[in-house]
Design an enzyme around this catalytic site. Structure first.
Site, PDB file in Angstrom:
ATOM      1  CG  ASN A  19      -0.311  -0.033   2.535  1.00 56.13           C
ATOM      2  OD1 ASN A  19       0.746   0.569   2.728  1.00 56.13           O
ATOM      3  ND2 ASN A  19      -0.920  -0.702   3.495  1.00 56.13           N
ATOM      4  CE  LYS A 182      -4.772  -1.148   0.448  1.00 58.42           C
ATOM      5  NZ  LYS A 182      -5.343  -0.812   1.774  1.00 58.42           N
ATOM      6  CD  GLU A 263      -7.036  -0.137   7.981  1.00 59.42           C
ATOM      7  OE1 GLU A 263      -5.976  -0.765   7.849  1.00 59.42           O
ATOM      8  OE2 GLU A 263      -7.872  -0.001   7.067  1.00 59.42           O
ATOM      9  CG  HIS A 320      -8.806  -3.590   8.862  1.00 61.29           C
ATOM     10  ND1 HIS A 320      -8.096  -4.426   9.700  1.00 61.29           N
ATOM     11  CD2 HIS A 320      -8.016  -3.385   7.778  1.00 61.29           C
ATOM     12  CE1 HIS A 320      -6.926  -4.694   9.160  1.00 61.29           C
ATOM     13  NE2 HIS A 320      -6.849  -4.083   8.000  1.00 61.29           N
ATOM     14  CD  GLU A 339     -10.697  -4.412   4.340  1.00 62.80           C
ATOM     15  OE1 GLU A 339     -10.016  -3.766   3.524  1.00 62.80           O
ATOM     16  OE2 GLU A 339     -10.477  -4.371   5.574  1.00 62.80           O
TER      17      GLU A 339
END
Length: 388
Positions: A19, A182, A263, A320, A339
């Site tokens: 990420n 991302k 998260e 998350h 998620e």
């Protein structure tokens, strides 16, 4: 009922890509097995848990502090009036002499242990965890299915827009209708090209969320916000450092679309501060607290109470982690969704092997516990590691 043994081990997670802040080469988490004196089909009843996804293994905290406290405790102090091991009492014992504050790796260690205890308890009651939670905390009402989105769109060397589109088409083929990609590790122009392709592939901005993983300072966050506004995205996630509540509040003043964060907040105290000072808007924003990273269910319930006192619905929570524990919380406690990691963070990512995504929603298997045994690769690892 009595705990005979508590085991822990680092669990390797396979996940290529990165990420905006970290890559995931060599990533681990902590797995826990709580062995009881109860027998099922000739074997001891065992609860399994892990410390969610995205943080490193924390076995030392468990070995040095939390597990010894439980092992040394009078078994009667760990049981409730039903005579079964009580995760709430175990939580209190495991957290004895832990000083307030410092909600980092300790929160993940307790989250892994707590998940195993709830897996054990729901197996002892012969209920799926989500039904046990609904019975205790929601007058028996459990959601029949849960909205899920596919989290992906990671940065991989050589992976361009065409490969991103192929990835997202794969999620649509699996039954997902929303995704998250991302941003922040490329230039704004490159990220906008990726977002445009994602919106076109998924069928609208409201089906695409973006996640900067805390990369931006306030000026960069505002620059991105201005560029993102026309897309009318599902949400703009974690623009800046998760504890920079001022940045979050300023961003909310300048960005009308939904924002998401939480998260990387690991306690009910930090969740309260986010709601007090982060400018979050209960009518549109998303909270992503992850039970496995945040001390487990006892503190998660405190977070939900704090949300209620600030005028938030539990439907604003989309945990998350992309794992089965969060899915059980979503169905049992009436959260807004969950998620999912259908292609990364194996063997933990995604749900039971036989789970089917239909029009962006998933049902939970009707088996006792969290159901980690229903993920073949994960169960093989647990069985080999803990001789389950």
């Amino acid at each position: 009922m009595k705990i005979l043994q508590i085991l822990e081990s680092p669990l390797p997670i396979t996940s290529p890509g990165a990420n905006a802040m970290v890559d995931f080469a060599g990533l681990t988490t902590t797995a826990v097995a709580v062995v009881s004196d109860q027998m099922r089909e000739g074997k001891p009843l065992v609860g399994f848990g892990f410390g969610s996804i995205g943080r490193w293994a924390v076995g030392g905290i468990l070995r040095d502090r939390m597990i010894p406290r439980l092992v040394a405790a009078d078994p009667a102090d760990l049981r409730d009036d039903c005579g079964l091991v009580d995760p709430f009492r175990c939580w209190d014992v495991a957290m004895r002499n832990e000083k307030p504050g410092g909600h980092g790796d300790r929160a993940s260690a307790m989250g892994a242990l707590d998940m195993a205890l709830w897996d054990l308890r729901s197996k002892a009651e012969e209920l799926p965890l989500y039904r046990l939670l609904a019975n205790r905390f929601r007058s028996g009402v459990a959601d029949a299915d849960v909205a899920v989105y596919a989290a992906g769109g990671y940065y991989v060397p050589g992976k361009g827009v065409e490969a991103l589109v192929d990835e997202l088409k794969g999620y649509l083929d699996l039954g997902y209708r929303e995704t998250k990609i991302k941003i922040g590790a490329a230039s704004l122009a490159e990220d906008l090209a990726r977002i445009e392709a994602a919106v076109a592939t998924m069928g609208g901005g409201d089906r695409v969320a973006v996640d900067a993983n805390g990369r931006f300072d306030i000026q960069t966050a505002l620059t991105y916000a201005k560029a993102l506004e026309p897309f009318k995205l599902r949400w703009f996630e974690e623009a800046g450092d998760p504890l920079d509540f001022r940045l979050q509040a300023v961003l909310a003043e300048h960005y009308d679309g939904p924002l998401a964060t939480g998260e990387n907040l690991f306690s009910s105290q930090d969740a309260r501060n986010l709601l007090r000072y982060g400018g979050m808007r209960a009518d549109r924003d998303i909270l992503q607290f992850d039970c496995g990273l945040a001390y487990g269910l006892p503190d998660y319930l405190r977070t939900l109470d704090i949300m209620h006192s600030h005028g938030w619905s539990p439907r604003s929570v989309h945990p998350h982690g992309g794992h089965q524990m969060s899915l059980h919380l979503a169905a049992g406690l009436g959260l807004g969704g969950n998620e999912s990691y259908p292609g990364v963070f194996q063997p933990l990512g995604g749900f039971a092997d036989n789970s089917e995504i239909k029009d962006g929603r998933v049902t939970l298997p009707d088996v006792p516990g969290v159901g980690l045994e229903l993920k073949g690769d994960l169960w093989n690892w647990l069985n080999d590691t803990f001789d389950a």
